[in-house]
Design an enzyme around this catalytic site. Structure first.
Site, mmCIF file in Angstrom:
data_model
loop_
_atom_site.group_PDB
_atom_site.id
_atom_site.type_symbol
_atom_site.label_atom_id
_atom_site.label_comp_id
_atom_site.label_asym_id
_atom_site.label_seq_id
_atom_site.Cartn_x
_atom_site.Cartn_y
_atom_site.Cartn_z
ATOM 1 N N LYS A 1 -38.687 -34.971 0.300
ATOM 2 C CA LYS A 1 -39.186 -36.175 0.974
ATOM 3 C C LYS A 1 -38.801 -36.086 2.448
ATOM 4 O O LYS A 1 -37.632 -36.172 2.803
ATOM 5 C CB LYS A 1 -38.581 -37.431 0.336
ATOM 6 C CG LYS A 1 -39.152 -38.715 0.934
ATOM 7 C CD LYS A 1 -38.806 -39.921 0.085
ATOM 8 C CE LYS A 1 -39.529 -41.175 0.562
ATOM 9 N NZ LYS A 1 -39.430 -41.461 1.964
ATOM 10 N N ASP B 1 -41.518 -16.150 22.094
ATOM 11 C CA ASP B 1 -42.110 -17.328 22.747
ATOM 12 C C ASP B 1 -42.750 -16.979 24.080
ATOM 13 O O ASP B 1 -43.802 -17.496 24.434
ATOM 14 C CB ASP B 1 -41.022 -18.388 22.998
ATOM 15 C CG ASP B 1 -40.627 -19.078 21.708
ATOM 16 O OD1 ASP B 1 -41.189 -18.698 20.655
ATOM 17 O OD2 ASP B 1 -39.768 -19.970 21.760
ATOM 18 N N ARG C 1 -49.218 -44.818 9.997
ATOM 19 C CA ARG C 1 -49.413 -45.542 8.749
ATOM 20 C C ARG C 1 -49.661 -47.026 9.012
ATOM 21 O O ARG C 1 -50.458 -47.655 8.337
ATOM 22 C CB ARG C 1 -48.156 -45.350 7.895
ATOM 23 C CG ARG C 1 -48.153 -46.088 6.607
ATOM 24 C CD ARG C 1 -46.973 -45.614 5.771
ATOM 25 N NE ARG C 1 -46.963 -46.233 4.475
ATOM 26 C CZ ARG C 1 -46.322 -47.355 4.203
ATOM 27 N NH1 ARG C 1 -45.667 -47.978 5.151
ATOM 28 N NH2 ARG C 1 -46.351 -47.874 2.996
HETATM 29 S S1 IVH Z 1 -46.607 -38.958 -1.101
HETATM 30 C C1 IVH Z 1 -48.813 -43.012 -2.429
HETATM 31 N N1 IVH Z 1 -44.931 -37.067 -0.454
HETATM 32 O O1 IVH Z 1 -42.616 -41.456 2.051
HETATM 33 C C2 IVH Z 1 -47.811 -42.524 -1.461
HETATM 34 N N2 IVH Z 1 -44.764 -39.141 0.699
HETATM 35 O O2 IVH Z 1 -42.844 -44.319 0.579
HETATM 36 C C3 IVH Z 1 -48.019 -41.075 -1.247
HETATM 37 N N3 IVH Z 1 -43.023 -39.170 2.439
HETATM 38 O O3 IVH Z 1 -44.195 -43.139 4.345
HETATM 39 C C4 IVH Z 1 -46.927 -40.518 -0.446
HETATM 40 N N4 IVH Z 1 -42.339 -37.108 2.145
HETATM 41 O O4 IVH Z 1 -44.817 -40.686 4.579
HETATM 42 C C5 IVH Z 1 -45.321 -38.331 -0.214
HETATM 43 N N5 IVH Z 1 -43.544 -35.275 0.036
HETATM 44 C C6 IVH Z 1 -43.939 -36.530 0.270
HETATM 45 C C7 IVH Z 1 -43.324 -37.322 1.253
HETATM 46 C C8 IVH Z 1 -43.768 -38.641 1.438
HETATM 47 C C9 IVH Z 1 -42.172 -38.227 2.841
HETATM 48 C C10 IVH Z 1 -43.089 -40.544 2.988
HETATM 49 C C11 IVH Z 1 -44.482 -41.023 3.274
HETATM 50 C C12 IVH Z 1 -44.414 -42.513 3.127
HETATM 51 C C13 IVH Z 1 -43.215 -42.719 2.282
HETATM 52 C C14 IVH Z 1 -43.679 -43.296 0.954
#
Ligand code: IVH
Length: 675
Positions: free
Chosen positions: A118, A36, A139
């Protein structure tokens, strides 16, 4: 442009590319190739050049990530394509039903899915026009979000410029901003050292940091971005057949993507992926709350389409909630090292997120009142990540008639001294100081802890016995212990007593920073202790410094300065310090926080040139510090010069150093090096 400036311009461009490459290695590849401190050095060098030649600054320069002025309010951005949500599933049967619906919808027997974690962070959209990061938004309600471009620019894992010669005219990258667990712990340590509120979990910390009107605050918080897909785009060379190809394309554009991304077939493989990630979860560097399954073929995705606000082609399979209902049996008071009385909930044992929980923190009396928690209530307990379980709320409908209201005691339950609550403070504190056995015990445990004096084997139970049997009252007493006193304690064989004595003996050789931290001064965490050691170089100078001088040190505010001054004004504390020194606890004075054990002249053979006025040190002081560590200070710059230390209004020595490509440091850089 004259030749000299052109040369400097090229050099600045070279530094920029190098810095962004290190950002990519650090954040996207998780594989940094320089420490760093070296990264900071590159950034400072670029800052210096841009300070001297402002005409060379470019909008995508890594120096321009920070420094934007605070906003009055966020403007709104209408998303080019709505940011939808995902349907959720918790059970295997729901996943099987999802796969069946997908197969039926596509009239096929078997479907390929892209699988990924996720992220438990905040969804953002980043718009790139001709490869340049233009705007970024939250969002919001899915259709309109807040324009947080300036804050997003401070996140080093977000490329400001896409590293390809043929970027698409428009590319909207979607992903999640989060705080790594390690950065979250460090942030909370800094917050507590400054006497400021700690964050409950990385997600809250990320949310609080991202929605700051002052991008300077966001910049100081170390956030990270992970991409999970593309929103709108135009033309370009984006591979358009599969989601997994889109992800590979994003990775090639230097966006961080989850290491755990994969491609599987059918419901059983989806479930196997879920189980594999659940096992890895605690070892991952950031919090996740489940996994996401997406039909891999983009053509198939389009055919499946959407139902209300969620796509039919994707599913979030969430981990079980880390919450459970149980009964509050009682409230105990725990006395901390600084005398803080913390109410702790004693719970009917309950299984939450993989462990049995019997205690939860209630923080302070205000919190108990705000949540209206009463003894006998049914309560919801939550475990978030690795933090101590907490009580989220009371289920009022289940309140039995015989609940008891908790009253904060007016006296310390351990030593009986009066407990007081200062104005502006949320906690009550025992006034017994080091006469209170509970505070003494915590003080010794802290003193011996790994990051302080590092006395191995001196654990909770042992220190409790030492205090109860009065064989140690202060940390200094540890160094006066004999084998027989120790061996007489419960569960202590002669051999382990010997080991502990050896560990105590070994701890006598320490560093000033560790020693200061070990003293357990209120509001002085490890980072502040290091700053103090580096700044004063000697304990006596620190003891003599009053609150005013202390406040001149960066990051030390009035509250911390007062805590330090108060600590040394207490005769009892100074006495313990004297005893510790008399017992042989020692460190290399002036060494600062030098971690270079055994090498007290780390700058041996290095030549420095000083130019310009330094903000806090005189040149004489700087020279003294360099020489103390073995460095040489010379009057003129040549090829043999290793470092030029430049303050305000540097002379021709600075230009010469730039031309020769010599490392240029400012005062902070010099101090960092001296450490
Ligand atoms: S795809 C059409 N991939 O989950 C929706 N979402 O309920 C496309 N999120 O607030 C989202 N990890 O920010 C997607 N690997 C991932 C994700 C992800 C977290 C969050 C997203 C959104 C929520 C969707």
């Amino acid at each position: 442009m004259n030749e000299k400036i052109e040369k400097i311009r090229q050099y600045a461009q070279h530094l920029r590319a190098e810095i962004e490459l290190h950002n990519y290695r650090y954040y996207a590849l998780d594989n940094p190739t320089i420490p760093d401190a070296d990264y900071d050095k590159l950034l400072r060098e670029l800052q210096h050049i841009e300070q001297d030649y402002p005409q060379l600054i470019t909008a995508d320069s890594p120096t321009q990530r920070v420094g934007a002025a605070p906003l009055k309010a966020f403007s709104q951005i209408v998303h080019r394509m709505p940011m939808l949500s995902l349907s959720n599933a918790f059970e295997a049967v729901d996943v099987e039903a999802f796969d069946r619906r997908v197969c039926e919808g596509l009239s096929v027997d078997n479907v390929e899915y892209a699988v990924e974690p996720k992220f438990d962070g905040l969804a953002v959209s980043l718009c790139y026009e001709d490869g340049i990061f233009k705007t970024g938004a939250t969002r919001g309600d899915g259709y309109t979000g807040e324009n947080i471009t300036l804050n997003l620019r401070t996140i080093r894992s977000i490329p400001l410029l896409l590293p390809v010669w043929n970027p698409p005219p428009l590319l909207e990258v979607r992903g999640e901003v989060l705080m790594l667990k390690a950065d979250f712990l460090a942030l909370n340590q800094r917050q507590s050292a400054k006497g400021e509120k700690e964050f409950a979990n990385p997600r809250n910390a990320a949310a609080g940091s991202l929605r700051q009107l002052d991008p300077g605050i966001t910049a100081a918080r170390r956030l990270t971005f992970f991409a999970y897909g593309v929103g709108d785009y135009q033309d370009g060379d984006m591979p358009l057949e599969k989601h997994s190809q889109v992800m590979a394309y994003l990775a090639a554009l230097h966006f961080p993507i989850a290491k755990e991304c994969g491609v599987v077939k059918g419901a059983q493989e989806l479930l196997a992926y879920y189980q594999a990630i659940e096992v890895q979860r605690t070892r991952m560097p950031y919090d996740i709350d489940g996994v996401v399954y997406k039909v891999n073929s983009l053509a198939q995705q389009e055919r499946l389409g959407f139902v209300s606000r969620a796509p039919r082609f994707a599913l979030a399979h969430k981990f079980p909630a880390q919450e459970a209902i149980t009964q509050l049996l009682g409230i105990d008071i725990q006395v901390g090292r600084t005398g803080a009385l913390t109410p702790v909930a004693r719970l009917k044992p309950v299984f939450v997120g993989g462990v049995t929980v019997t205690n939860a923190t209630l923080h302070n009396a205000d919190e108990i009142e705000r949540k209206d928690v009463r003894i006998g209530d049914s309560v919801i307990v939550r475990r978030a990540g690795d933090v101590i379980p907490e009580i989220v709320s009371v289920i009022l409908e289940k309140r039995p008639p015989d609940v008891r209201v908790f009253v904060m005691p007016e006296h310390c339950p351990v030593c009986g001294a009066k407990a007081v609550r200062l104005v502006d403070e949320t906690v009550s504190r025992c006034t017994g100081g080091l006469f209170c056995p509970a505070q003494r015990k915590q003080a010794i445990l802290h003193f011996a802890s790994r990051r302080a004096m590092d006395i191995e084997g001196l654990g909770d139970k042992l220190v409790e016995q030492m205090i109860d049997q009065r064989i140690a009252r202060t940390p200094a007493d540890l160094y006066k212990l004999g084998l027989s006193a120790l061996a007489n304690l419960e569960r202590m064989a002669e051999k382990s007593a010997g080991n502990i004595l050896r560990a105590i003996e070994k701890s006598k050789q320490t560093t000033l920073a560790r020693f200061i931290y070990a003293l357990g001064i209120r509001n002085v965490g490890e980072a502040t202790a290091k700053d103090l050691a580096a700044h004063f170089g000697s304990l006596d100078r620190l003891i003599e410094a009053g609150s005013e001088r202390l406040q001149q040190i960066p990051d030390i505010g009035p509250v911390v300065a007062q805590s330090i001054a108060d600590f040394f004004a207490e005769a009892h504390n100074c006495e313990v310090i004297e005893q510790l020194r008399a017992c042989g606890v020692h460190w290399n004075e002036h060494e600062g926080i030098s971690a270079l054990a055994g090498n007290t002249k780390p700058l041996q053979g290095k030549t420095f040139v000083l130019t310009g006025t330094l903000p806090a040190m005189s040149r004489e002081e700087a020279k003294e510090k360099i020489e103390l560590l073995g460095g040489k200070v010379s009057g003129s710059v040549s090829r043999k010069t290793d470092y030029v230390v430049a303050g305000a209004d540097p002379g021709s020595k600075y230009d010469k150093a730039v031309n020769l490509g010599i490392t240029i440091l400012d005062e902070t850089g010099l101090l960092a090096l001296l450490q």
